[in-house]
Design an enzyme around this catalytic site. Structure first.
Site, PDB file in Angstrom:
ATOM      1  N   CYS A   1       2.575  -4.663   4.128  1.00 18.76           N
ATOM      2  CA  CYS A   1       2.814  -3.587   3.170  1.00 18.76           C
ATOM      3  C   CYS A   1       3.173  -4.218   1.829  1.00 18.76           C
ATOM      4  O   CYS A   1       3.330  -5.437   1.719  1.00 18.76           O
ATOM      5  CB  CYS A   1       3.943  -2.687   3.652  1.00 18.76           C
TER       6      CYS A   1
ATOM      7  N   GLU B   1      18.641  -4.390   7.523  1.00 20.19           N
ATOM      8  CA  GLU B   1      18.488  -3.337   6.512  1.00 20.19           C
ATOM      9  C   GLU B   1      19.635  -2.341   6.602  1.00 20.19           C
ATOM     10  O   GLU B   1      20.168  -1.895   5.581  1.00 20.19           O
ATOM     11  CB  GLU B   1      17.154  -2.604   6.680  1.00 20.19           C
TER      12      GLU B   1
END
Length: 317
Positions: A12, A127
């Site tokens: 991505c 994250e």
């Protein structure tokens, strides 16, 4: 045997940017370059960068003075960022995905306003740790939930002063269930104006769902510690198809495809295309005769690297 190739799959924009930051830092400044945590969760990528001079660390104290440090794509807490800035570093680059940074800003905004914040995410994921670490208001509160059950058990200070955010790499279906529970449990809770699950995660899950509907068995190229890759494998399993999360082509056992007429292949957002090509080659060695790439959503998003690492950057003296 026929191979169906999911589209989109693989890198991505956030992963591509993070890897480019490390690569360009190595080119411009030379080895060693220190990276806080694996820059992306893929064994092949990390090993390749390590061989080229990247040193992956978990603690800022492991970085020597006058070194160059890069934060991984997953982001870091405010405390880690402040610790790094207090060090005598030559350069500090932030490879945090801009879509993760967007969630960080949502949490920081809630902290400033004194709103209690609920993050939907997986405990222990970097994250999540970085996102939770954006909240520093002792008068409020920051909470983590993973499932609807967590929501119903959650105790907050003020049910009328709540907002929620999500990790960017979650299962779209699972997250929808948790959000439904949040809205039922806390009717006045406020969510983000746009879903925090990133475009790449959503697109790859849609493509994997189509793949699972048509294939007899599904291979997901990605590492075991990759959140988005795990979600793709789970999605195929829920569709009732055998699915395997593999780091490389060598992981494939021929018996897994011995009775398959159609084999589906996709890749997580941190898996490079070279690994996909190696998987296709191995499947062809097992008798696959045709590769068909499915149609899917076109992705043309590009995230720029820091200006100091751009090829056209000139230092003004």
């Amino acid at each position: 045997m026929q191979i169906l190739l999911a589209n989109p799959r693989g890198f991505c924009a956030g992963v591509d940017r993070a890897i480019s930051i490390v690569e360009r830092a190595l080119e411009i400044y030379g080895a060693p370059i220190y990276v806080r945590h694996e820059v992306v969760h893929n064994r092949y990528v990390v090993n390749d960068l390590r061989e080229r001079g990247a040193i992956f660390i978990e603690e800022i104290s492991e970085v020597p003075d006058n070194a160059i440090l890069i934060f991984s794509a997953h982001g870091v807490s405010q405390a880690i960022r402040q610790e790094a800035r207090s060090r005598n570093l030559t350069m500090l680059f932030d490879a945090t995905c801009p879509l993760v940074t967007k969630v960080h800003m949502e949490v920081a905004r809630a902290s400033r306003k004194g709103k209690e914040a609920i993050l939907i995410g997986h405990a222990g994921h970097p994250e999540v740790e970085g996102t939770m670490g954006q909240y520093n208001n002792p008068e409020g509160g920051m909470y983590l939930v993973e499932s609807p059950d967590d929501v119903w058990k959650l105790k907050v200070k003020d049910e009328d002063n709540l907002c929620f955010m999500t990790q960017t790499t979650l299962s779209v279906d699972d997250t929808s269930e948790v959000i439904d529970a949040l809205n039922k449990r806390f009717p006045k809770i406020i969510g983000p104006r746009k879903d925090d699950i990133c475009y790449a995660t959503t697109n790859r899950q849609e493509a994997a769902r189509e793949l699972a509907e048509r294939a007899d068995v599904v291979f997901v190229v990605g590492s075991k510690n990759s959140s988005n890759s795990n979600r793709l494998a789970e999605l195929a399993q829920r569709a009732g198809k055998p699915s395997y999360l593999i780091d490389s082509a060598e992981d494939i056992d021929e018996i897994w495809v011995s009775h398959a007429n159609i084999v589906g292949v996709t890749a997580g957002a941190s898996a490079p295309d070279i690994l996909v090509q190696q998987v296709l080659a191995r499947l062809k060695a097992f008798g696959a005769e045709e590769v068909i790439e499915l149609s899917g959503r076109e992705e043309n998003i590009v995230f720029e690297v820091p200006k100091e690492l751009r090829l056209d950057y000139k230092v003004v003296e």
